[in-house]
Design a protein around this motif. Structure first.
Motif, short mmCIF file in Angstrom:
data_model
loop_
_atom_site.label_atom_id
_atom_site.label_comp_id
_atom_site.label_asym_id
_atom_site.label_seq_id
_atom_site.Cartn_x
_atom_site.Cartn_y
_atom_site.Cartn_z
N THR A 1 0.88 -1.16 0.00
CA THR A 1 0.00 0.00 0.00
C THR A 1 0.92 1.22 0.00
O THR A 1 1.97 1.19 0.63
N ILE A 2 0.55 2.26 -0.70
CA ILE A 2 1.30 3.50 -0.66
C ILE A 2 0.42 4.55 0.00
O ILE A 2 -0.74 4.74 -0.40
N VAL A 3 0.96 5.21 1.02
CA VAL A 3 0.20 6.22 1.75
C VAL A 3 0.91 7.57 1.70
O VAL A 3 2.13 7.65 1.55
N HIS A 4 0.11 8.63 1.83
CA HIS A 4 0.62 9.99 2.01
C HIS A 4 0.71 10.21 3.52
O HIS A 4 -0.22 9.86 4.24
N ALA A 5 1.79 10.79 3.96
CA ALA A 5 1.94 11.14 5.38
C ALA A 5 2.89 12.33 5.47
O ALA A 5 3.69 12.57 4.56
N GLU A 6 2.81 13.07 6.56
CA GLU A 6 3.68 14.22 6.76
C GLU A 6 5.13 13.81 7.01
O GLU A 6 6.04 14.56 6.73
N SER A 7 5.31 12.62 7.60
CA SER A 7 6.66 12.15 7.95
C SER A 7 6.65 10.63 8.02
O SER A 7 5.59 10.00 8.06
N ILE A 8 7.84 10.06 8.08
CA ILE A 8 7.90 8.61 8.23
C ILE A 8 7.33 8.20 9.59
O ILE A 8 6.72 7.14 9.71
N ASP A 9 7.50 9.04 10.60
CA ASP A 9 6.93 8.72 11.91
C ASP A 9 5.41 8.63 11.84
O ASP A 9 4.80 7.73 12.43
N GLN A 10 4.78 9.53 11.09
CA GLN A 10 3.32 9.48 10.93
C GLN A 10 2.93 8.23 10.14
O GLN A 10 1.94 7.56 10.47
N ALA A 11 3.70 7.87 9.12
CA ALA A 11 3.42 6.66 8.35
C ALA A 11 3.54 5.42 9.24
O ALA A 11 2.72 4.50 9.15
N ILE A 12 4.53 5.40 10.10
CA ILE A 12 4.70 4.27 11.02
C ILE A 12 3.50 4.15 11.95
O ILE A 12 3.03 3.04 12.23
N GLU A 13 2.98 5.28 12.42
CA GLU A 13 1.80 5.24 13.28
C GLU A 13 0.62 4.61 12.54
O GLU A 13 -0.15 3.84 13.13
N LEU A 14 0.44 4.92 11.25
CA LEU A 14 -0.63 4.30 10.47
C LEU A 14 -0.39 2.80 10.34
O LEU A 14 -1.33 2.00 10.39
N ALA A 15 0.86 2.40 10.15
CA ALA A 15 1.19 0.99 9.96
C ALA A 15 1.03 0.18 11.25
O ALA A 15 0.72 -1.01 11.20
N LYS A 16 1.22 0.80 12.38
CA LYS A 16 1.17 0.08 13.66
C LYS A 16 -0.17 -0.60 13.93
O LYS A 16 -0.23 -1.56 14.69
N VAL A 17 -1.23 -0.10 13.34
CA VAL A 17 -2.55 -0.69 13.58
C VAL A 17 -3.03 -1.53 12.40
O VAL A 17 -4.20 -1.90 12.32
N CYS A 18 -2.11 -1.88 11.51
CA CYS A 18 -2.43 -2.74 10.37
C CYS A 18 -2.80 -4.14 10.85
O CYS A 18 -2.16 -4.67 11.75
N PRO A 19 -3.81 -4.77 10.25
CA PRO A 19 -4.22 -6.10 10.68
C PRO A 19 -3.18 -7.19 10.48
O PRO A 19 -3.29 -8.26 11.04
N ILE A 20 -2.15 -6.94 9.68
CA ILE A 20 -1.15 -7.96 9.43
C ILE A 20 -0.17 -8.11 10.60
O ILE A 20 0.47 -9.14 10.75
N ILE A 21 -0.08 -7.08 11.44
CA ILE A 21 0.86 -7.09 12.57
C ILE A 21 0.54 -8.26 13.49
O ILE A 21 -0.60 -8.49 13.86
#
Length: 96
Positions: free
Chosen positions: A67-87
């Motif tokens: 998936t490709i996402v827009h985010a203000e920073s890599i830290d913000q992108a990581i926060e989005l990824a942390k709640v991904c169902p694959i984790i």
């Protein structure tokens, strides 16, 4: 900036009921981060690696989706990824 999420691993659910549960988990996550999604990606079924020859890597933690996402920073992108169902069952890489 855009950040790719690379999903590794996973398996097909064993029953239609499990399939529905997984679909709902992913749908919920995509709904939650929908404003950030640039490209939802696709599920891949064949995996080959090119490094001095072609090698089938199905049993070697293959890349299964992205998936490709827009985010203000890599830290913000990581926060989005942390709640991904694959984790938990699999892994996700966030790149920049």
């Amino acid at each position: 900036p855009d950040f790719p999420f690379a999903y590794h691993g996973g398996k097909q659910p064993d029953s239609p009921e499990e399939t529905e549960v997984e679909i709902e988990r992913w749908r919920g996550w995509f709904d939650r981060i929908s404003r950030a999604i640039f490209d939802q990606g696709t599920l891949w079924r064949r995996y080959n690696r090119f490094a001095g020859g072609v090698r089938d890597i199905r049993g070697d933690n293959p890349l299964s989706d992205y998936t490709i996402v827009h985010a203000e920073s890599i830290d913000q992108a990581i926060e989005l990824a942390k709640v991904c169902p694959i984790i938990g069952a699999c892994s996700i890489e966030v790149a920049m």
